[in-house]
Scaffold this motif. Structure first.
Motif, PDB file in Angstrom:
ATOM      1  N   GLN A   1       0.840  -1.195   0.000  1.00  0.00           N
ATOM      2  CA  GLN A   1       0.000   0.000   0.000  1.00  0.00           C
ATOM      3  C   GLN A   1       0.880   1.252   0.000  1.00  0.00           C
ATOM      4  O   GLN A   1       2.010   1.226   0.476  1.00  0.00           O
ATOM      5  CB  GLN A   1      -0.933   0.004   1.212  1.00  0.00           C
ATOM      6  CG  GLN A   1      -1.953  -1.096   1.191  1.00  0.00           C
ATOM      7  CD  GLN A   1      -2.795  -1.131   2.465  1.00  0.00           C
ATOM      8  OE1 GLN A   1      -2.669  -0.289   3.338  1.00  0.00           O
ATOM      9  NE2 GLN A   1      -3.641  -2.137   2.568  1.00  0.00           N
ATOM     10  N   PRO A   2       0.350   2.357  -0.512  1.00  0.00           N
ATOM     11  CA  PRO A   2       1.133   3.595  -0.481  1.00  0.00           C
ATOM     12  C   PRO A   2       1.263   4.135   0.939  1.00  0.00           C
ATOM     13  O   PRO A   2       0.458   3.818   1.812  1.00  0.00           O
ATOM     14  CB  PRO A   2       0.308   4.549  -1.362  1.00  0.00           C
ATOM     15  CG  PRO A   2      -1.081   3.997  -1.347  1.00  0.00           C
ATOM     16  CD  PRO A   2      -0.954   2.516  -1.158  1.00  0.00           C
ATOM     17  N   GLY A   3       2.284   4.943   1.144  1.00  0.00           N
ATOM     18  CA  GLY A   3       2.474   5.574   2.443  1.00  0.00           C
ATOM     19  C   GLY A   3       3.843   5.286   3.012  1.00  0.00           C
ATOM     20  O   GLY A   3       4.680   4.628   2.390  1.00  0.00           O
ATOM     21  N   GLY A   4       4.061   5.790   4.205  1.00  0.00           N
ATOM     22  CA  GLY A   4       5.348   5.626   4.871  1.00  0.00           C
ATOM     23  C   GLY A   4       5.559   4.224   5.390  1.00  0.00           C
ATOM     24  O   GLY A   4       4.656   3.381   5.383  1.00  0.00           O
ATOM     25  N   ASP A   5       6.773   3.977   5.858  1.00  0.00           N
ATOM     26  CA  ASP A   5       7.127   2.685   6.431  1.00  0.00           C
ATOM     27  C   ASP A   5       6.287   2.411   7.676  1.00  0.00           C
ATOM     28  O   ASP A   5       5.615   3.303   8.195  1.00  0.00           O
ATOM     29  CB  ASP A   5       8.619   2.667   6.792  1.00  0.00           C
ATOM     30  CG  ASP A   5       9.516   2.722   5.555  1.00  0.00           C
ATOM     31  OD1 ASP A   5       9.082   2.265   4.481  1.00  0.00           O
ATOM     32  OD2 ASP A   5      10.639   3.243   5.676  1.00  0.00           O
ATOM     33  N   LEU A   6       6.339   1.181   8.152  1.00  0.00           N
ATOM     34  CA  LEU A   6       5.512   0.743   9.274  1.00  0.00           C
ATOM     35  C   LEU A   6       6.395   0.411  10.469  1.00  0.00           C
ATOM     36  O   LEU A   6       7.321  -0.403  10.357  1.00  0.00           O
ATOM     37  CB  LEU A   6       4.676  -0.468   8.858  1.00  0.00           C
ATOM     38  CG  LEU A   6       3.781  -0.191   7.642  1.00  0.00           C
ATOM     39  CD1 LEU A   6       3.274  -1.487   7.035  1.00  0.00           C
ATOM     40  CD2 LEU A   6       2.628   0.713   8.027  1.00  0.00           C
ATOM     41  N   ALA A   7       6.127   1.068  11.609  1.00  0.00           N
ATOM     42  CA  ALA A   7       6.917   0.871  12.827  1.00  0.00           C
ATOM     43  C   ALA A   7       6.345  -0.297  13.614  1.00  0.00           C
ATOM     44  O   ALA A   7       5.173  -0.283  14.000  1.00  0.00           O
ATOM     45  CB  ALA A   7       6.908   2.137  13.669  1.00  0.00           C
ATOM     46  N   LEU A   8       7.175  -1.296  13.848  1.00  0.00           N
ATOM     47  CA  LEU A   8       6.790  -2.495  14.581  1.00  0.00           C
ATOM     48  C   LEU A   8       7.268  -2.379  16.021  1.00  0.00           C
ATOM     49  O   LEU A   8       8.420  -2.035  16.268  1.00  0.00           O
ATOM     50  CB  LEU A   8       7.429  -3.715  13.903  1.00  0.00           C
ATOM     51  CG  LEU A   8       7.235  -5.085  14.533  1.00  0.00           C
ATOM     52  CD1 LEU A   8       5.775  -5.486  14.522  1.00  0.00           C
ATOM     53  CD2 LEU A   8       8.097  -6.111  13.788  1.00  0.00           C
ATOM     54  N   GLY A   9       6.366  -2.660  16.979  1.00  0.00           N
ATOM     55  CA  GLY A   9       6.732  -2.577  18.384  1.00  0.00           C
ATOM     56  C   GLY A   9       6.238  -3.779  19.166  1.00  0.00           C
ATOM     57  O   GLY A   9       5.168  -4.308  18.893  1.00  0.00           O
ATOM     58  N   GLY A  10       7.043  -4.207  20.133  1.00  0.00           N
ATOM     59  CA  GLY A  10       6.673  -5.328  20.989  1.00  0.00           C
ATOM     60  C   GLY A  10       7.517  -6.549  20.705  1.00  0.00           C
ATOM     61  O   GLY A  10       7.657  -6.953  19.550  1.00  0.00           O
ATOM     62  N   ALA A  11       8.086  -7.140  21.748  1.00  0.00           N
ATOM     63  CA  ALA A  11       8.990  -8.281  21.582  1.00  0.00           C
ATOM     64  C   ALA A  11       8.274  -9.514  21.046  1.00  0.00           C
ATOM     65  O   ALA A  11       8.796 -10.211  20.169  1.00  0.00           O
ATOM     66  CB  ALA A  11       9.682  -8.601  22.905  1.00  0.00           C
ATOM     67  N   ASP A  12       7.090  -9.823  21.563  1.00  0.00           N
ATOM     68  CA  ASP A  12       6.382 -11.016  21.104  1.00  0.00           C
ATOM     69  C   ASP A  12       5.941 -10.875  19.648  1.00  0.00           C
ATOM     70  O   ASP A  12       6.072 -11.809  18.854  1.00  0.00           O
ATOM     71  CB  ASP A  12       5.173 -11.305  21.995  1.00  0.00           C
ATOM     72  CG  ASP A  12       5.577 -11.667  23.424  1.00  0.00           C
ATOM     73  OD1 ASP A  12       6.705 -12.158  23.621  1.00  0.00           O
ATOM     74  OD2 ASP A  12       4.761 -11.446  24.334  1.00  0.00           O
ATOM     75  N   LEU A  13       5.431  -9.711  19.299  1.00  0.00           N
ATOM     76  CA  LEU A  13       5.016  -9.480  17.914  1.00  0.00           C
ATOM     77  C   LEU A  13       6.227  -9.504  16.993  1.00  0.00           C
ATOM     78  O   LEU A  13       6.181 -10.077  15.903  1.00  0.00           O
ATOM     79  CB  LEU A  13       4.265  -8.149  17.796  1.00  0.00           C
ATOM     80  CG  LEU A  13       3.666  -7.853  16.425  1.00  0.00           C
ATOM     81  CD1 LEU A  13       2.638  -8.914  16.031  1.00  0.00           C
ATOM     82  CD2 LEU A  13       3.032  -6.459  16.416  1.00  0.00           C
ATOM     83  N   ALA A  14       7.324  -8.913  17.444  1.00  0.00           N
ATOM     84  CA  ALA A  14       8.546  -8.925  16.632  1.00  0.00           C
ATOM     85  C   ALA A  14       9.013 -10.352  16.370  1.00  0.00           C
ATOM     86  O   ALA A  14       9.467 -10.673  15.267  1.00  0.00           O
ATOM     87  CB  ALA A  14       9.643  -8.127  17.325  1.00  0.00           C
ATOM     88  N   ALA A  15       8.884 -11.233  17.368  1.00  0.00           N
ATOM     89  CA  ALA A  15       9.281 -12.629  17.177  1.00  0.00           C
ATOM     90  C   ALA A  15       8.428 -13.293  16.100  1.00  0.00           C
ATOM     91  O   ALA A  15       8.940 -14.052  15.272  1.00  0.00           O
ATOM     92  CB  ALA A  15       9.175 -13.396  18.493  1.00  0.00           C
ATOM     93  N   ALA A  16       7.126 -13.007  16.092  1.00  0.00           N
ATOM     94  CA  ALA A  16       6.240 -13.577  15.063  1.00  0.00           C
ATOM     95  C   ALA A  16       6.619 -13.056  13.681  1.00  0.00           C
ATOM     96  O   ALA A  16       6.676 -13.824  12.712  1.00  0.00           O
ATOM     97  CB  ALA A  16       4.779 -13.246  15.385  1.00  0.00           C
ATOM     98  N   PHE A  17       6.883 -11.766  13.568  1.00  0.00           N
ATOM     99  CA  PHE A  17       7.282 -11.178  12.279  1.00  0.00           C
ATOM    100  C   PHE A  17       8.630 -11.741  11.841  1.00  0.00           C
ATOM    101  O   PHE A  17       8.835 -12.028  10.663  1.00  0.00           O
ATOM    102  CB  PHE A  17       7.344  -9.655  12.387  1.00  0.00           C
ATOM    103  CG  PHE A  17       6.047  -8.954  12.091  1.00  0.00           C
ATOM    104  CD1 PHE A  17       5.906  -8.159  10.969  1.00  0.00           C
ATOM    105  CD2 PHE A  17       4.955  -9.075  12.940  1.00  0.00           C
ATOM    106  CE1 PHE A  17       4.715  -7.503  10.694  1.00  0.00           C
ATOM    107  CE2 PHE A  17       3.757  -8.430  12.690  1.00  0.00           C
ATOM    108  CZ  PHE A  17       3.641  -7.643  11.545  1.00  0.00           C
ATOM    109  N   ARG A  18       9.552 -11.901  12.784  1.00  0.00           N
ATOM    110  CA  ARG A  18      10.871 -12.430  12.444  1.00  0.00           C
ATOM    111  C   ARG A  18      10.775 -13.867  11.941  1.00  0.00           C
ATOM    112  O   ARG A  18      11.431 -14.233  10.958  1.00  0.00           O
ATOM    113  CB  ARG A  18      11.794 -12.362  13.659  1.00  0.00           C
ATOM    114  CG  ARG A  18      13.189 -12.832  13.332  1.00  0.00           C
ATOM    115  CD  ARG A  18      14.141 -12.667  14.484  1.00  0.00           C
ATOM    116  NE  ARG A  18      15.423 -13.253  14.095  1.00  0.00           N
ATOM    117  CZ  ARG A  18      16.216 -13.883  14.921  1.00  0.00           C
ATOM    118  NH1 ARG A  18      15.902 -13.995  16.196  1.00  0.00           N
ATOM    119  NH2 ARG A  18      17.339 -14.394  14.486  1.00  0.00           N
TER     120      ARG A  18
END
Length: 195
Positions: free
Chosen positions: A116-133
């Motif tokens: 989608q158009p727009g700026g980058d997306l800021a990811l926050g949170g250790a558990d969520l970051a683990a899922a994204f990783r």
């Protein structure tokens, strides 16, 4: 294509929070807060887990109503309220302040979001970051290392099945001793995450 950028503060010994979710050791002064405001204002949205979202929602919606609030805090309150947000939670029924609740991290949905158009997306949170990783969805890491040893608490990075090659894009030292380490994930790294 927009990038997913993990932006987190961490102690020198790797903790994102101390015991009892203590964040009192964060050394966020005016210089660092202005930096955060500048970086986050340019984002296209915030992606948070429930715990991070509830922590933010518990303070930022009205932080600028306090006449004694320093200018960077008052400014960020508006940035946070106005920014589109997605909170990933299986238990949160609803969320306010321009926030959508999504139940699961689905790789195909994230790829569509990045398209989608727009700026980058800021990811926050250790558990969520683990899922994204695990899904190879993080493009960049912006880690703010605070000059303190917390000793115990919640580590920023959980155990992972795969090595993630990254390359240094930038390092910056702030006047209070916090160091920004900014890394890009190597293009082929996403293919190795699930192994």
């Amino acid at each position: 294509m927009r990038k997913i950028i993990l932006m987190m503060q961490v102690s020198l010994d790797g903790y994102m929070e101390g015991p009892g979710r203590d964040l009192g050791w964060h050394r966020v002064d005016e210089e660092l807060h202005k930096h955060f405001n500048d970086e986050l204002r340019a984002m296209g949205g915030f992606l948070d887990g429930r715990v991070t979202y509830e922590l933010m929602a518990g303070y930022w919606p009205t932080a600028d109503r306090d006449p004694s609030a320093p200018a960077p805090i008052a400014e960020f309150a508006g940035v946070w309220r106005d920014m589109p947000k997605i909170v990933y939670s299986r238990t949160l029924a609803k969320a306010d302040w321009n926030t959508e609740v999504v139940r699961d991290v689905v790789a195909e949905d994230i790829v569509r979001l990045k398209d989608q158009p727009g700026g980058d997306l800021a990811l926050g949170g250790a558990d969520l970051a683990a899922a994204f990783r695990r899904l190879g969805l993080i493009d960049e890491y912006r880690i703010y290392v605070h000059p303190v040893l917390v000793g115990r608490g919640k580590p920023l990075f959980q155990e992972a099945e795969a090595l993630t090659p990254i390359r240094l894009l930038e390092s910056r030292t702030f006047g209070n001793g916090v160091v920004l380490l900014r890394y890009a994930v190597e293009p082929d790294a996403g293919r190795t995450e699930g192994r």
